[in-house]
Write an enzyme that holds these catalytic residues in place. Structure first.
Site, short mmCIF file in Angstrom:
data_model
loop_
_atom_site.label_atom_id
_atom_site.label_comp_id
_atom_site.label_asym_id
_atom_site.label_seq_id
_atom_site.Cartn_x
_atom_site.Cartn_y
_atom_site.Cartn_z
N GLY A 122 0.83 -1.09 -0.10
CA GLY A 122 -0.01 0.11 -0.12
C GLY A 122 0.80 1.45 -0.01
N TYR A 154 -2.51 -1.24 -12.02
CA TYR A 154 -3.80 -1.17 -11.90
C TYR A 154 -4.50 -0.33 -12.89
CZ TYR A 154 -3.09 -2.78 -7.02
OH TYR A 154 -2.30 -3.33 -6.13
N TYR A 168 -11.56 5.86 -8.31
CA TYR A 168 -11.11 6.43 -6.95
C TYR A 168 -10.45 7.87 -7.17
CZ TYR A 168 -9.89 1.28 -6.69
OH TYR A 168 -9.76 -0.01 -6.74
N ARG A 177 -9.41 3.73 -13.06
CA ARG A 177 -9.06 4.18 -11.78
C ARG A 177 -9.49 5.93 -11.50
NH1 ARG A 177 -4.11 4.86 -10.32
NH2 ARG A 177 -4.20 4.13 -8.26
N GLY A 215 3.45 -3.25 -4.63
CA GLY A 215 3.17 -3.64 -5.92
C GLY A 215 3.04 -2.10 -6.85
N CYS A 273 -19.08 5.53 -23.81
CA CYS A 273 -20.57 5.98 -23.56
C CYS A 273 -20.91 6.31 -22.11
CB CYS A 273 -21.63 5.01 -24.40
SG CYS A 273 -21.18 5.09 -26.11
N GLU A 274 -19.93 7.04 -21.29
CA GLU A 274 -20.34 7.34 -19.94
C GLU A 274 -19.51 8.66 -19.87
OE1 GLU A 274 -21.55 5.30 -17.49
OE2 GLU A 274 -21.55 3.40 -18.58
#
Length: 493
Positions: free
Chosen positions: A308, A450, A393, A389, A352, A420-421
């Protein structure tokens, strides 16, 4: 431990050039010397390889390249090279969107972790990004792996990674996950729920043996967004320290002769930029280990603090200082164990994002520019299908025009995707040259974690390829997902 400056100077290099790179081929160019080793972070504390001053990139306003791979070189006329390879030539040879991964940066970040934690096990968190080449790099740099599925585990082991150096995670492991782990001989399984104890013991059998850890939630809220905070009691991961579930699970594991409890595991969250949460976790988990000794007469030999570790996505953003983290965690662990009368356990760390994130660059082509009274939209040929992401987030990036030098001043724009968003936004309110137009190339740094691992085929848009660069050469690691790939899965006609 040697300390390097957090913001090393960037001097004008003599940059190599590479000819156009056909898809899947390696093209030689003038070699770029490898980065000098380092054991401390730069640019706000992100774990980072060192620079060789003689080959550092040219200065940029506001140190705009500070979050780019260390090999990044800016040439006149707007051309940008990573690993000695022009990003424009990768875009021409492989199409866009395309991910570029700097192999030397990944390797140096692995070495930085090993240097910062010389007595610990470092396990790369495969969920950030995994492919066969990366498995080789991680193995060659002496790291272990942690995986979250049979798919990640199978890919690693069939690539040649030693199964005994792999940890299997997951809050809801499927029978296939556990069966694959036992069949391949995974090193440790991290127990996340009480039900797993009996399931694993039964699968191992009376004559079998499997090393396990117990994941504990120590009641600590840490992380860059509420959706990526995993150390508190009110979420799906682990067993609570506060309500006694962790102690009860440990007792049950110790009652299973075929299961060997090697230690305690915790993971506090993601994008953590402060050291204090890790120190609090050490104190609480050592306290739990002392209670295990007093109650069961068992001294657990391992303590896994997860990962993290926060990185900067844009110049000037804070990041976790790895050198400080390592020094203070080791000191706290020694002090807490001495106070409890325990031997110091072997530490396990699971980075990571901090290994691969800053080593990756995403390259897009501009498809449209739309100006409204409120703002200007720059639409590119990717979007939330290759990087969800920002929508998930609220992550903010710093895209950059590459391939040409613009005389125009900056304009605040919103870089959006093709899907289409309304939430398909890659970067909101960022400066780009006012003359940005269709056909231009935009590059987004810190794209190595990610992104592709969370990608989808939304709107039946195939996932981008991954191209590795190093010493002036480019090679295809993961090919583009094609329409033929997508049609092949549709078997219901």
């Amino acid at each position: 431990m040697t300390t390097v400056p957090l913001s090393p100077a960037r001097k004008a290099p003599t940059a190599p050039t590479a000819p156009s790179t056909p898809a899947g081929s390696a093209v030689p160019a003038a070699p770029v010397p490898p980065p000098a080793p380092a054991t401390a972070p730069r640019h706000g504390g992100a774990p980072t390889p060192g620079h060789s001053d003689a080959h550092a990139p040219a200065p940029a306003p506001g140190d705009a390249l500070s979050v780019w791979p260390a090999s990044t070189v800016e040439e006149p006329h707007g051309r940008l090279l990573v690993g000695g390879v022009p990003l424009t030539e990768i875009a021409e040879g492989h199409g866009t969107p395309v991910y570029v991964l700097d192999e030397a940066e990944v390797r140096e970040r692995c070495r930085t972790y090993r240097s910062a934690f010389p007595d610990a096990e470092i396990h790369y968190a495969a969920k950030a990004f995994l492919c066969r080449a990366l498995v080789h790099w991680v193995e060659e740099e002496g790291l272990g792996l942690d995986v979250c599925s049979a798919g990640e585990l199978e890919l690693a082991v069939t690539t040649g990674f030693p199964a005994e150096r792999i940890l299997l995670h997951g809050n809801a492991k499927s029978p296939q996950d556990l069966g694959t782990a036992l069949r391949l001989g995974v090193g440790r399984i991290v127990i996340d729920t009480p039900a797993e104890i009996a399931r694993i013991a039964a699968a191992v059998g009376s004559g079998g043996h499997q090393k396990v850890m117990v994941r504990v939630t120590p009641g600590i809220s840490a992380g860059g967004h509420r959706k990526i905070r995993t150390g508190s009691d009110d979420q799906k991961f682990g067993l609570s320290l506060r309500d006694g579930h962790a102690q009860h699970a440990i007792a049950r594991v110790l009652d299973q002769p075929q299961l060997e409890l090697t230690g305690i595991h915790c993971h506090l969250g993601s994008q953590i930029i402060e050291v204090k949460p890790y120190l609090v976790a050490v104190r609480r988990l050592v306290g739990l280990m002392a209670r295990v000794r007093d109650t069961h007469g068992v001294i657990l030999p391992e303590l896994d603090l997860g990962g993290g570790h926060g990185i900067a996505h844009r110049p000037g953003e804070p990041a976790l200082d790895l050198t400080t983290l390592a020094r203070k965690v080791r000191a706290e662990l020694a002090e807490s164990c001495a106070a409890a009368g325990l031997p110091v356990p072997r530490l396990v760390i699971e980075p990571g994002r901090a290994v691969t994130g800053p080593a990756g660059v995403a390259v897009y082509r501009v498809l449209a520019v739309k100006r409204t009274p409120g703002r200007t939209f720059v639409a590119v040929d990717g979007g939330m299908s290759d990087n969800p992401r920002p929508a998930l987030y609220g992550v903010r990036y710093a895209p950059r025009l590459i391939g040409r030098h613009s005389p125009a001043g900056p304009e605040r724009v919103t870089v959006v995707g093709r899907h289409c968003e309304a939430g398909d936004i890659l970067a909101e309110d960022v400066p780009l040259p006012a003359d940005t137009h269709p056909g231009d190339l935009l590059a987004v740094p810190v794209a190595g974690a990610y992104h592709l691992s969370m990608a989808s085929s939304y709107n039946l848009v195939g996932r981008p390829p991954v191209v590795a660069v190093r010493d002036g050469r480019a090679r295809l690691l993961v090919r583009r997902e094609t329409l033929e790939d997508l049609r092949a899965r549709d078997v219901g006609l």
